[in-house]
Design an enzyme around this catalytic site. Structure first.
Site, PDB file in Angstrom:
ATOM      1  N   GLU A  56      81.618  18.532  75.918  1.00 13.53           N
ATOM      2  CA  GLU A  56      82.497  17.662  76.711  1.00 13.53           C
ATOM      3  C   GLU A  56      83.646  18.469  77.321  1.00 13.53           C
ATOM      4  O   GLU A  56      84.017  18.284  78.483  1.00 13.53           O
ATOM      5  CB  GLU A  56      83.099  16.556  75.829  1.00 13.53           C
ATOM      6  CG  GLU A  56      82.080  15.643  75.158  1.00 13.53           C
ATOM      7  CD  GLU A  56      81.684  16.129  73.770  1.00 13.53           C
ATOM      8  OE1 GLU A  56      81.473  17.354  73.610  1.00 13.53           O
ATOM      9  OE2 GLU A  56      81.572  15.303  72.855  1.00 13.53           O
ATOM     10  N   LEU A 207      58.781  39.997  58.363  1.00 14.14           N
ATOM     11  CA  LEU A 207      59.416  38.691  58.620  1.00 14.14           C
ATOM     12  C   LEU A 207      60.682  38.785  59.464  1.00 14.14           C
ATOM     13  O   LEU A 207      61.649  38.076  59.221  1.00 14.14           O
ATOM     14  CB  LEU A 207      59.719  37.955  57.307  1.00 14.14           C
ATOM     15  CG  LEU A 207      58.528  37.572  56.434  1.00 14.14           C
ATOM     16  CD1 LEU A 207      59.010  36.796  55.202  1.00 14.14           C
ATOM     17  CD2 LEU A 207      57.519  36.738  57.215  1.00 14.14           C
ATOM     18  N   GLY A 372      51.252  31.921  54.172  1.00 20.03           N
ATOM     19  CA  GLY A 372      50.823  31.374  52.920  1.00 20.03           C
ATOM     20  C   GLY A 372      50.368  29.941  52.997  1.00 20.03           C
ATOM     21  O   GLY A 372      51.176  29.025  53.062  1.00 20.03           O
TER      22      GLY A 372
END
Ligand code: AOF
Ligand code: ZN
Length: 439
Positions: A56, A207, A372
């Site tokens: 805003e 990862l 997994g």
């Protein structure tokens, strides 16, 4: 303003909000469009990073005096609190906005109340406009606030017959390079990447999200101001990339452009640009170079679900490329040199609700679950998968590992029903986004 016009302006606000996706955590994505009293767009803004100006405030700054008597469209109820920044409810009142249109109420008790305050002060408030689209755009944060746990996206890549590895365990490159690049984009936007110990032992994954720029930001936008903003934030911050920079060239599309770049500890290439042409001949653009928060500088947090602390000290997931948390059972003795999160055991694994609550307490809003079938099955069984992103290759294996392990659906009546929300192709592959159907 007709309902259709309201919806169109809110759709734009939702679009603006999406530009903050991946950089606002642990704050929401928020977009805002301000119209002048004549109904012309006078300002646009989005929230770019936690601690930065709210949507805003950005849009009102752009609109300036033109906001008086105008309308503000906000994807999330304006805040009514002084947190890292001041209350947007007051900013809207001060600007003299006559009407505020809101998509989704703020579920954060600390910040909510903006709608009530605005109404009390005579501003016309309409709520619930395009609520579904705004909810979707903010689904991670809304889950995090409403449920007090991290939101989970489970991603898998498989053959058309749903296999993620062949019988001998080989699994490399079932899906295309394009699909894998898309995975990296999703990883980068997540606060944490979660994998099970089985995957760590079998594949030794790193990862990490491949570093570098965010092409989706660089290429985005319709005005010159946007592109310029993105570059500036990174380039003009003082000191170690911390400061406010101002540059020329932004808003180059218009005759009169003002460019602003706020480099908030930005790492090169991780910038978000913000800009809009506000009326003829007057271009205003804002660029915010955003570091994605302290924990995010080196990529999302890596989390290994490892009840018995079997992660080898040499595992790549423990390298220094990103922070890592090893979630172990609270009764496990270990001398592993890593950040440990001790959790109660549950079934054969860990209490995954507790994991997601603990992650939320560490400001992890969104989890990207990879690696997994067993772990993914446990998440699905517990009803903890909020979104599934599937990449299906036009290939068949016929035997091998199913993408999903046991998920507690031993009989057909217990199957986990989803709804396909997005279907597209990516390179030669199919990309599907599905979510659980409400029960
Ligand atoms: C945002 N951006 O554009 C709006 C928000 O951490 P703070 O003090 O900036 O406040 C964050 C809270 O403010 C957030 O949780 C949400 O409830 C409200 N609105 N927040 O980060 C915005 N409009
Ligand atoms: Zn606010």
């Amino acid at each position: 303003m007709t309902p259709a016009q309201d919806a169109a302006h809110m759709a734009r606000a939702v679009e603006l909000a999406a530009r903050g996706h991946g950089t606002t955590s642990p704050n929401p994505v928020v977009g805002c469009v301000v119209l002048d009293a004549a109904g012309q767009v006078a300002g646009e803004g989005f929230h770019a990073y936690a601690g930065g100006p709210h949507a805003e405030v950005v849009a009102l700054a752009q609109a300036g005096e033109r906001a008086r008597g105008g309308t503000a469209y906000v994807t999330l109820e304006p805040c009514d609190h002084t947190g890292r920044t001041g209350p947007c409810s007051l900013a809207l009142l001060e600007a003299g906005v006559a009407r505020v249109v809101i998509a989704v109420s703020d579920p954060n008790p600390k910040a909510a109340g903006g709608a009530a305050r605005l109404r009390a002060r005579g501003v016309a408030v309409t709520a619930g406009v395009l609520a579904e689209a705004a909810e979707r755009g903010n689904e991670e944060w809304l889950t995090y606030v409403r449920l007090g746990r991290a939101h989970v996206t489970w991603k898998f890549a498989a053959t058309l017959d749903g296999r993620s590895a062949a019988e001998d365990g080989t699994s490399k490159w079932i899906t295309s390079a394009e699909a894998r690049e898309d995975v990296h984009r999703l990883r980068r936007a997540a606060d944490a990447i979660v994998a099970g110990i089985g995957t760590v032992l079998a594949d030794d994954p790193q990862l990490t999200a491949r570093t570098g720029g965010r092409p989706e930001d660089a290429g985005k936008g319709t005005s010159a101001g946007e592109g310029a903003g993105a570059g500036e934030g990174a380039g003009t911050g003082a000191g170690a990339g911390e400061g406010i920079g101002q540059g020329a060239g932004a808003g180059a599309e218009a005759g009169e452009g003002v460019g602003q770049g706020a480099g908030a500890g930005a790492e090169a290439g991780e910038g978000v640009g913000q800009g809009a042409d506000a009326g003829a001949g007057e271009g205003v653009s804002q660029g915010a170079g955003v570091a994605t928060g302290a924990g995010r500088r080196r990529g999302p947090l890596r989390v290994v679900v490892d009840p018995d602390a079997r992660t080898p000290p040499s595992a790549r997931v423990l390298d220094d490329q990103a922070p890592t948390l090893i979630a172990v059972a609270d009764d496990t003795g270990t001398d592993l040199k890593a950040d440990l999160l001790r959790l109660p055991r549950h079934d054969k694994g860990l209490d995954l609700e507790a994991l997601l609550r603990e992650l939320a307490a560490r400001d992890v809003v969104s989890v990207f679950l990879e690696g997994g079938p067993t772990l993914a099955g446990s998440f699905v069984r517990r009803g903890l998968v909020d979104r599934v992103v599937a990449y299906l290759a036009p290939a068949l294996l016929g035997s091998g590992q199913a993408a999903l392990g046991a998920a507690g659906a031993g009989t057909i009546g217990d199957l986990h029903r989803l709804r396909f929300d997005e279907i597209s192709t990516i390179g030669p592959d199919l990309r599907l986004v599905a979510r659980p159907t409400p029960t």
